[in-house]
Every structure is written in structure tokens, then in C-alpha cells.
Design a protein around this motif. Structure first.
Motif, PDB file in Angstrom:
ATOM      1  N   UNK A  27      -0.092   5.824   2.954  1.00 18.48           N
ATOM      2  CA  UNK A  27       0.356   6.556   4.249  1.00 18.48           C
ATOM      3  C   UNK A  27       0.872   7.806   3.722  1.00 18.48           C
ATOM      4  N   UNK A  28       0.577   8.759   4.570  1.00 18.92           N
ATOM      5  CA  UNK A  28       1.305  10.375   4.091  1.00 18.92           C
ATOM      6  C   UNK A  28       2.650   9.998   3.880  1.00 18.92           C
ATOM      7  N   UNK A  29       3.415   9.265   4.701  1.00 15.48           N
ATOM      8  CA  UNK A  29       4.754   9.230   4.531  1.00 15.48           C
ATOM      9  C   UNK A  29       5.415   8.161   3.699  1.00 15.48           C
ATOM     10  N   UNK A  30       4.594   7.795   2.821  1.00 21.02           N
ATOM     11  CA  UNK A  30       4.917   6.605   1.622  1.00 21.02           C
ATOM     12  C   UNK A  30       5.953   6.723   1.067  1.00 21.02           C
ATOM     13  N   UNK A  31       6.540   7.665   0.618  1.00 23.19           N
ATOM     14  CA  UNK A  31       7.541   8.204  -0.235  1.00 23.19           C
ATOM     15  C   UNK A  31       9.037   8.007   0.721  1.00 23.19           C
ATOM     16  N   UNK A  32       8.937   8.287   1.916  1.00 28.13           N
ATOM     17  CA  UNK A  32       9.965   8.108   2.662  1.00 28.13           C
ATOM     18  C   UNK A  32      10.174   6.781   3.130  1.00 28.13           C
ATOM     19  N   UNK A  33       8.948   6.146   3.539  1.00 32.49           N
ATOM     20  CA  UNK A  33       8.865   4.622   3.656  1.00 32.49           C
ATOM     21  C   UNK A  33       9.394   3.727   2.590  1.00 32.49           C
ATOM     22  N   UNK A  90       0.875  -1.221   0.010  1.00 33.03           N
ATOM     23  CA  UNK A  90       0.029  -0.163   0.142  1.00 33.03           C
ATOM     24  C   UNK A  90       0.848   1.283   0.181  1.00 33.03           C
ATOM     25  N   UNK A  91       0.428   2.175  -0.769  1.00 30.19           N
ATOM     26  CA  UNK A  91       1.124   3.572  -0.706  1.00 30.19           C
ATOM     27  C   UNK A  91       0.610   4.634  -0.294  1.00 30.19           C
TER      28      UNK A  91
END
Length: 168
Positions: A55-61, A52-53
Motif C-alpha cells: 500500500x502507498x501508505x504502508x510506512x504510516x500504517x 503486505x507492504x
């Protein structure tokens, strides 16, 4: 067989139509639950679903996930694709394992929590052997204690070992 049959007079036979609607009910839905991992930080519960992408911090995750994958391979980690039941090539299977929910939750925790903080994750399903192996290595690489409660038991990872002694 799902088809509509016409009677010899060219008029639709509604019993066949009713039979065809039963076919729609027979369409198989996936029989598995989606893997979901939860972590609570500062009173907020963060939910992660495999791949899943949202989450608001997906890019950093996902950036941390890629970094961690490189570090894991340097440490000798080899993805265990034996339990990936999807009809995919080996690279796609590795990518699917790479994006399991507990790994996403763990990466988020490594980004947010300060060094030395124990990471606590709750997972709705049993942890797969690949994630178990990877998290043992991660606990050693990052010097973190990681506690994961899966469907079966608590796993306490510390310094490359798990409290279940690899029996789960």
C-alpha cells in the motif's frame, strides 16, 4: 515416489517419466486463502492482505500498527496465538497476528478518517479470535464504532463490545 527409472538396456522408460510428472501434480499447495480486507474511502477501494507492504501508505500504517500494539498491551490485551498454525516461536506468532489484514485496514482508517467516523471493513475470511478481541479493545481505546463484515456475519464493535456477543 518421484524418480526416473532406467530400463536394463540403459534406455529411459517413458512410462516412468510420465509417472514422475504425476508427482509434480501431487505437490501440495497451501490449502488456505489469504486473508484480505477491503475498505472504501472517497470512492477508492483499498485492499489489504496480511503482512503486505504494497500500500502507498504502508510506512504510516505499520507505524500506527506498532503504536496501537503498545496501547493494546497497556490496556491488558494478550495476543491469542492458539490458532496460529505455523511452526513459529511465540514472538513470531504474535507478529503474524499483529499484521492481519483487518488490523492493517483498521489502522489505515484511523490514520485517514476523522474522529467519530464509523469504520467499515469487509473481510473475505472469518475473523480470528485474536483480531476479534483486539478490535473490541481498539473500539474502546479510540472511541470508534467499527463494523466488520467477515465471511460469516457482521460484527459491530462499540465501546469494547461486539454485537455477536463473542459468538461467531
Amino acid at each position: 515416489m518421484c524418480s526416473h527409472a532406467n530400463s536394463s538396456q540403459g534406455v529411459s522408460d517413458f512410462t516412468d517419466v510420465a509417472d514422475s510428472s504425476d508427482c509434480v501434480k501431487d505437490v501440495k499447495q497451501p490449502s488456505w486463502d489469504l486473508g484480505c480486507s477491503l475498505i472504501e474511502m472517497t470512492g477508492v477501494v483499498h485492499e489489504f492482505v496480511g503482512g503486505d507492504g504494497s500500500h502507498p501508505r504502508s510506512k504510516a500504517i505499520y507505524s500506527k500498527l506498532d503504536e496501537m500494539a503498545s496501547e493494546l498491551k497497556l490496556a491488558g490485551y494478550v495476543p491469542n496465538t492458539s490458532e496460529v498454525l505455523l511452526d513459529l516461536g511465540e514472538e513470531e506468532k504474535e507478529d503474524a497476528l499483529h499484521r492481519h489484514s483487518e488490523k492493517l485496514a483498521l489502522d489505515f482508517s484511523l490514520i485517514i478518517l476523522g474522529p467519530g467516523t464509523t469504520i467499515r471493513i469487509v473481510k473475505n475470511l472469518r475473523m480470528c479470535p485474536d483480531c476479534h478481541s483486539a478490535i473490541k479493545i481498539i473500539s474502546k481505546l479510540y472511541g470508534r464504532k467499527v463494523v466488520i463484515r467477515d465471511r460469516t456475519r457482521f460484527h459491530h464493535f462499540d465501546d469494547g463490545f461486539c454485537s455477536c456477543k463473542d459468538f461467531w
